[in-house]
Design a protein around this motif. Structure first.
Motif, mmCIF file in Angstrom:
data_model
loop_
_atom_site.group_PDB
_atom_site.id
_atom_site.type_symbol
_atom_site.label_atom_id
_atom_site.label_comp_id
_atom_site.label_asym_id
_atom_site.label_seq_id
_atom_site.Cartn_x
_atom_site.Cartn_y
_atom_site.Cartn_z
ATOM 1 N N GLY A 194 63.859 18.319 11.619
ATOM 2 C CA GLY A 194 64.801 17.328 11.125
ATOM 3 C C GLY A 194 65.989 17.937 10.408
ATOM 4 N N VAL A 237 68.567 19.553 12.834
ATOM 5 C CA VAL A 237 69.237 18.520 13.628
ATOM 6 C C VAL A 237 70.283 17.819 12.760
ATOM 7 C CG1 VAL A 237 68.875 16.293 14.796
ATOM 8 C CG2 VAL A 237 67.282 18.172 15.203
ATOM 9 N N ILE A 262 62.225 16.769 1.918
ATOM 10 C CA ILE A 262 60.844 16.259 1.931
ATOM 11 C C ILE A 262 60.633 15.380 0.689
ATOM 12 C CG2 ILE A 262 60.079 18.244 3.283
ATOM 13 C CD1 ILE A 262 58.892 19.466 0.758
ATOM 14 N N LYS A 265 52.324 13.779 9.569
ATOM 15 C CA LYS A 265 52.859 12.732 10.463
ATOM 16 C C LYS A 265 51.824 11.663 10.810
ATOM 17 C CE LYS A 265 56.886 14.862 10.762
ATOM 18 N NZ LYS A 265 58.111 14.353 10.132
ATOM 19 N N ILE A 282 54.661 12.622 22.158
ATOM 20 C CA ILE A 282 55.273 13.947 22.276
ATOM 21 C C ILE A 282 55.030 14.655 20.946
ATOM 22 C CG2 ILE A 282 57.438 15.212 22.649
ATOM 23 C CD1 ILE A 282 57.032 13.463 24.998
ATOM 24 N N ASP A 285 54.762 19.499 23.942
ATOM 25 C CA ASP A 285 55.936 20.200 24.452
ATOM 26 C C ASP A 285 57.167 19.615 23.780
ATOM 27 O OD1 ASP A 285 57.319 22.006 25.924
ATOM 28 O OD2 ASP A 285 56.866 21.128 27.879
ATOM 29 N N PHE A 342 61.420 18.635 24.255
ATOM 30 C CA PHE A 342 62.342 18.209 25.300
ATOM 31 C C PHE A 342 63.756 18.183 24.739
ATOM 32 C CE2 PHE A 342 58.215 16.592 26.268
ATOM 33 C CZ PHE A 342 58.098 16.775 27.636
ATOM 34 N N PRO A 343 64.763 18.320 25.613
ATOM 35 C CA PRO A 343 66.145 18.205 25.119
ATOM 36 C C PRO A 343 66.387 16.806 24.538
ATOM 37 C CG PRO A 343 66.077 19.056 27.381
ATOM 38 C CD PRO A 343 64.686 18.622 27.040
ATOM 39 N N ASP A 389 56.516 11.114 4.440
ATOM 40 C CA ASP A 389 57.661 11.721 5.109
ATOM 41 C C ASP A 389 58.884 11.539 4.228
ATOM 42 O OD1 ASP A 389 58.994 12.992 7.226
ATOM 43 O OD2 ASP A 389 57.968 11.763 8.720
ATOM 44 N N GLY A 390 59.700 12.604 4.115
ATOM 45 C CA GLY A 390 60.900 12.486 3.288
ATOM 46 C C GLY A 390 61.759 11.322 3.755
ATOM 47 N N LEU A 420 63.652 11.091 10.813
ATOM 48 C CA LEU A 420 64.817 10.844 11.657
ATOM 49 C C LEU A 420 64.429 10.198 12.981
ATOM 50 C CD1 LEU A 420 66.830 14.138 11.096
ATOM 51 C CD2 LEU A 420 67.090 11.933 9.960
ATOM 52 N N GLU A 452 66.360 7.583 15.310
ATOM 53 C CA GLU A 452 66.761 7.924 16.684
ATOM 54 C C GLU A 452 66.190 6.920 17.686
ATOM 55 O OE1 GLU A 452 66.954 12.708 15.631
ATOM 56 O OE2 GLU A 452 65.272 11.931 16.772
#
Ligand code: GDG
Length: 485
Positions: free
Chosen positions: A37, A40, A171, A272, A300, A342, A344-345, A366-367, A370, A374
């Motif tokens: 996070g 990004v 955080i 999480k 994911i 995995d 992913f882009p 969670d702080g 994001l 999203e």
């Protein structure tokens, strides 16, 4: 490094228009795929103005005092420092990942404290300070990020750096009773109090910080405020409409054989709440609700911090749970949980989000989170999905129109999944529009400007050395969301 030249560089004119100097453990180099996070967010925030971003190079060096590696991409310059093997191990794998991360996520049970690791943490921060001081100009504004680097302002002041220095904690900030499980909690609070501005994700985090300072009788030299981090809303929305996203969305939908999709996207991390989420989905499958059996859940979960035993444990637990739940509930033509380790882009993720009728974001702590934001930004306005959001994500303070759940209450999460699956279009649109208005009102650019304007609203400490009490300036009170001490 030459102390004289450093002193000179921080004692010049104190103009208000210098570079932004970001400091974080890792930097997001251009072209790298980021699944964290912080990287990004900062990559998105640093769109305008000249800036320097300093962080660890990712390399271990026997002689860590070699000159910094520097590179440039447009107006953004990078400075990368190597770290010695022993210190890195103790600082990163030890103190940061096995003490501060669990402690700040309210997991005292997972804290594995060793005094020598705390000392390595302080040594690495001094190393960062020396590297940074050598790069600074008098009019730079320094913005330090996250728990790895909490002591950095104090180290910089010891080197007589007088620039404005702000800090943002990505955080959660735990309450004093949790924080004081850390033997060095007073030292850590004292280090935070050295910043000209200490920023937190939520009002609750800010209250915890101030409460801890009061309880410990520590006077802060600077100010503190809540600055909830945002995303680049329009960029994510545009990504979700891109050809790459459309292809990903189309292929995923085609694979569902008419069923609808629930999605989770999380670094594989015990904070999480993934085992709880898997169990809640199983509870939903067994609930007899009309949507049970009609949803496929795609999780994911790119692995992170794979050397830390607690992360290996949660990974094993999830593999067991996915196998168990699919074994009990799968049909020849359908697997209820698709569990993918995995990454992913980002445009592919945006396409996946758009394909999903339900976004599951249920961290235990969670702080901000994001992914919740999203997921919303990627939705189609004509047919938006529903966000199921943990009350323990910082995002819940802003995103009240999501279906807010307690992730420990598996039945409640199962009910929320069913409510989301059955929600009428009109209600979905109303909730989504209200949520998007909130996201647009506080996107990542606003977040960065708000923090930096607040930090720059005070005169810098030209000359370095002496630490003085920063009094609220004339504009500071007018900045929404910041309260001054
Ligand atoms: C920390 C705090 C706070 C995830 N999988 C992939 C991927 N990601 C991206 C997401 C999102 C980011 O990683 C994760 O951000 P989060 O906020 O959800 O969580 P943390 O990594 O724990 O971040 C958090 C944040 O800092 C910012 O302040 O919100 O509370 O813990 O952007 O999209 N990106 C790509 N592939 C993946 O598979 N490319």
């Amino acid at each position: 490094m030459n102390i004289d030249s450093r002193s000179r560089s921080t004692r010049g004119d104190c103009a208000d228009t210098g570079r932004i100097v970001l400091v974080s453990n890792r930097v997001a180099l251009p072209g790298e795929t980021q699944t964290g996070g912080l990287a990004v967010a900062l990559a998105a925030a640093m769109d305008d103005g000249p800036a320097l971003w300093l962080g660890w190079s990712g390399r271990i060096a026997s002689d860590a005092r070699l000159p910094l590696e520097t590179m440039r991409a447009g107006r953004l310059e990078y400075a990368l420092l190597d770290l010695p093997a022993d210190d890195f191990e103790a600082y990163y794998h030890g103190f940061a990942n096995r003490v501060l991360w669990p402690l700040f996520h309210y997991r005292i049970d997972l804290v594995d404290y060793h005094r020598e690791q705390h000392e390595a943490w302080l040594r690495v921060n001094r190393r960062f300070a020396e590297a940074l001081a050598g790069q600074l100009r008098a009019d730079d504004t320094v913005w330090i990020h996250d728990y790895h680097l909490i002591p950095l302002a104090r180290c910089l002041r010891e080197l007589r750096v007088g620039n404005r220095i702000g800090f943002f904690l990505h955080i959660p900030m735990p309450p004093p009773d949790v924080l004081c499980a850390l033997p060095a909690h007073r030292d850590l609070l004292g280090a935070l109090a050295c910043y000209d501005l200490a920023g937190f994700q939520t009002r609750a985090d800010l209250d915890n910080y101030r409460h801890a300072l009061r309880q410990q009788g520590i006077a802060s030299h600077g100010r503190s405020g809540a600055f909830p981090i945002g995303i680049d809303v329009e960029a994510v929305a545009a990504q979700a409409r891109s050809g790459e996203a459309e292809r990903a969305e189309h292929e995923l939908r085609a694979s569902l054989s008419g069923r609808r999709l629930a999605i989770g996207v999380d670094r594989l991390d015990y904070s999480k709440g993934l085992p709880e989420r898997f169990r809640a989905f199983e509870r939903h499958l067994e609930s007899g609700a009309s949507s049970a059996g009609q949803l496929t859940y795609l999780q994911i979960a790119p692995p992170s911090r794979t050397r830390v035993p607690e992360y290996q444990d949660v990974r094993r637990e999830l593999e067991g749970l996915a196998g168990h739940i699919n074994g009990r509930h799968a049909k020849p033509e359908w697997t209820p949980i698709r569990y993918v380790n995995d990454s992913f882009p980002q445009p592919v993720l945006a396409g996946f989000h758009r394909a999903a009728a339900i976004g599951l974001v249920t961290p235990l702590r969670d702080g901000m989170n994001l992914v919740a934001k999203e997921y919303l930004a990627a939705q189609s306005p004509r047919d938006p999905g529903v966000l199921v959001l943990s009350r323990f994500a910082g995002a819940a303070e802003e995103l009240a129109e999501a279906l807010i759940v307690n992730p420990h209450d598996l039945d409640a999460v199962a009910e929320a999944i069913d409510a989301a699956a059955g929600m009428p279009l009109r209600e979905r649109q109303d909730r989504w529009q209200a949520l998007m208005a909130r996201l647009r009102g506080n996107d990542v650019g606003h977040w960065a400007r708000h923090f930096l304007d607040t930090l720059r609203a005070e005169p810098p400490r030209c000359g370095g050395g002496a630490i003085t009490t920063a009094l609220p300036g004339p504009h500071a009170g007018a900045l929404a969301g910041v309260s001054l001490r």
